[in-house]
Design a protein around this motif. Sequence first.
Motif, mmCIF file in Angstrom:
data_model
loop_
_atom_site.group_PDB
_atom_site.id
_atom_site.type_symbol
_atom_site.label_atom_id
_atom_site.label_comp_id
_atom_site.label_asym_id
_atom_site.label_seq_id
_atom_site.Cartn_x
_atom_site.Cartn_y
_atom_site.Cartn_z
ATOM 1 N N THR A 9 -28.070 -11.631 22.836
ATOM 2 C CA THR A 9 -28.305 -9.864 23.085
ATOM 3 C C THR A 9 -26.746 -9.455 22.142
ATOM 4 O OG1 THR A 9 -27.090 -8.629 24.700
ATOM 5 C CG2 THR A 9 -26.268 -10.639 25.296
ATOM 6 N N ASP A 10 -27.146 -8.707 22.257
ATOM 7 C CA ASP A 10 -25.925 -7.902 21.225
ATOM 8 C C ASP A 10 -25.732 -6.528 21.580
ATOM 9 O OD1 ASP A 10 -28.339 -6.222 21.270
ATOM 10 O OD2 ASP A 10 -28.110 -6.089 19.092
ATOM 11 N N PRO A 11 -24.584 -6.421 23.067
ATOM 12 C CA PRO A 11 -24.374 -5.619 23.879
ATOM 13 C C PRO A 11 -23.389 -4.208 23.065
ATOM 14 C CG PRO A 11 -23.890 -7.572 25.409
ATOM 15 C CD PRO A 11 -24.439 -7.464 23.137
ATOM 16 N N ASP A 14 -28.033 -0.546 26.450
ATOM 17 C CA ASP A 14 -28.917 -0.947 27.403
ATOM 18 C C ASP A 14 -28.853 -2.089 27.602
ATOM 19 O OD1 ASP A 14 -29.296 -0.907 24.350
ATOM 20 O OD2 ASP A 14 -31.596 -0.776 25.156
ATOM 21 N N ASP A 15 -28.129 -3.217 26.635
ATOM 22 C CA ASP A 15 -28.038 -4.898 26.966
ATOM 23 C C ASP A 15 -27.223 -4.689 27.577
ATOM 24 O OD1 ASP A 15 -28.182 -3.989 24.032
ATOM 25 O OD2 ASP A 15 -28.600 -6.106 23.763
ATOM 26 N N ALA A 16 -25.987 -4.174 28.331
ATOM 27 C CA ALA A 16 -25.653 -4.101 29.180
ATOM 28 C C ALA A 16 -26.357 -3.902 31.239
ATOM 29 C CB ALA A 16 -24.075 -3.289 29.553
ATOM 30 N N GLY A 38 -25.874 -6.834 15.951
ATOM 31 C CA GLY A 38 -26.582 -6.055 15.764
ATOM 32 C C GLY A 38 -26.427 -4.252 16.005
ATOM 33 N N ASN A 39 -26.105 -4.683 17.711
ATOM 34 C CA ASN A 39 -25.959 -2.987 17.377
ATOM 35 C C ASN A 39 -24.486 -2.999 16.843
ATOM 36 O OD1 ASN A 39 -27.866 -1.159 19.383
ATOM 37 N ND2 ASN A 39 -27.170 -2.796 20.993
ATOM 38 N N VAL A 40 -23.546 -3.406 17.344
ATOM 39 C CA VAL A 40 -22.074 -3.848 17.136
ATOM 40 C C VAL A 40 -21.652 -4.713 15.765
ATOM 41 C CG1 VAL A 40 -20.860 -2.220 17.284
ATOM 42 C CG2 VAL A 40 -21.734 -3.400 18.932
ATOM 43 N N ALA A 125 -34.922 -12.286 24.755
ATOM 44 C CA ALA A 125 -33.830 -11.889 23.547
ATOM 45 C C ALA A 125 -34.008 -10.214 22.799
ATOM 46 C CB ALA A 125 -34.502 -12.286 22.569
ATOM 47 N N ILE A 126 -33.030 -9.510 23.968
ATOM 48 C CA ILE A 126 -33.036 -8.160 23.060
ATOM 49 C C ILE A 126 -31.984 -7.630 21.831
ATOM 50 C CG2 ILE A 126 -33.568 -8.003 25.999
ATOM 51 C CD1 ILE A 126 -30.494 -8.498 26.302
ATOM 52 N N GLY A 127 -31.759 -8.089 21.050
ATOM 53 C CA GLY A 127 -30.804 -8.234 20.259
ATOM 54 C C GLY A 127 -32.042 -8.931 18.874
ATOM 55 N N PRO A 128 -31.811 -9.340 17.376
ATOM 56 C CA PRO A 128 -32.305 -9.018 16.011
ATOM 57 C C PRO A 128 -32.324 -10.680 16.650
ATOM 58 C CG PRO A 128 -30.183 -7.954 15.561
ATOM 59 C CD PRO A 128 -30.058 -7.920 17.665
ATOM 60 N N HIS A 242 -34.049 0.570 26.576
ATOM 61 C CA HIS A 242 -35.337 -1.266 26.475
ATOM 62 C C HIS A 242 -35.538 -2.530 27.072
ATOM 63 C CE1 HIS A 242 -35.451 2.594 23.213
ATOM 64 N NE2 HIS A 242 -33.886 2.476 22.827
ATOM 65 N N ASP A 243 -33.760 -2.384 27.019
ATOM 66 C CA ASP A 243 -33.104 -4.188 26.674
ATOM 67 C C ASP A 243 -33.794 -4.174 28.266
ATOM 68 O OD1 ASP A 243 -33.188 -4.144 23.977
ATOM 69 O OD2 ASP A 243 -30.878 -4.203 25.188
ATOM 70 N N ALA A 244 -33.853 -3.418 29.946
ATOM 71 C CA ALA A 244 -33.607 -3.147 30.653
ATOM 72 C C ALA A 244 -35.468 -3.561 31.237
ATOM 73 C CB ALA A 244 -33.071 -2.365 31.598
#
Length: 320
Positions: A9-11, A14-16, A38-40, A125-128, A242-244
């Motif tokens: 993940t890349d919180p 939505d990752d959280a 990713g996100n940051v 897998a919810i990031g790059p 998305h990730d949820a």
Amino acid sequence: MGIPLIVDTDPGVDDAYALTLALSDPAVDVLAVTTVFGNVDIDITTANAGRVLSLLDRVDVPVGRGAGRPLVHPAPESAAAVHGTDGLGGRADDFGEPGAVVVRRALDVLVEALEASPEPVTVAAIGPLTNIALLLATRPDLAERIRRVVIMGGAVSVSGNVTPVAEFNLWSDPEAARRVLVEEDVPVTLVPLDLTHRCTVDEGWLDRLAVTGPIARVLTGSRDTYLHHYRQALGVSEIPLHDAVAVLEAVAPGAVTTTPLPLEIDTSTGPGRAAVLADRRRLRPNPPQHRAVDAALDADVDAVRAALLDRLSRAGTARG
Ligand code: BDR
Ligand code: CA
């Protein structure tokens, strides 16, 4: 033992939500959380994973810090405009301090979790896809220990969200995405924008969740930057988690409806970069050029919204 799960993940706002969904489900055994840029940037996504674990009182979960950049080309840009510069909508501090979490190398944590699990493991897998590509490249023998990889990413038949054709996670590392979605054999369920943009939740939904307890209050408190972005991007006062949606499918298999599709990922550096090309020909080459992945193009979207609300409402009250 519950469903063995690793979350990469890349919180990320939505990752959280996605991490909360996984970590508060008694029928799921989260073996590890690994982080990726990713996100940051990777320092912030790793700290944020720790913050979410701390909010949920789950600092016992092994955490691995993964890739800080894509495999080949430098990352063009982050998604700080969507998630805030702290990745959690400017409200990272509300989640708590990541201090108590022990952080190791992601590949070590992934290998250890896969080797130790008596049952095949689901990977969300919810990031790059950089960490997952590196894992499969360096330890191909572990592929058989993966039940399936549930990936949030791609825009199959709809517009992208970073370019006209590219979705953020795939666009952040298209070479890694191609490795996982096209070259490898590991079973994949892809949850693309086609579905996640239909599963938006409105402010009433967020308000109903917020009153269910302190964890939900912190999660929904991170909404402002994200809501502002999606008001402009989608033209409605609603947000896609998305990730949820992807993690819901990982913990409740069958929550979404999938279609087997052979895919190709554009790794050119032109305007098509990171586009997903789905082979829908009735007459395909035999033998096929690529294996099929299960693309989640549909779902009972009201049931998805209800399941997310129900499950997140049960996240509990670890922090008062
Ligand atoms: C994906 O990109 C990120 O901004 C979100 O966390 C999600 O994983 C949506 O395109
Ligand atoms: Ca993400």
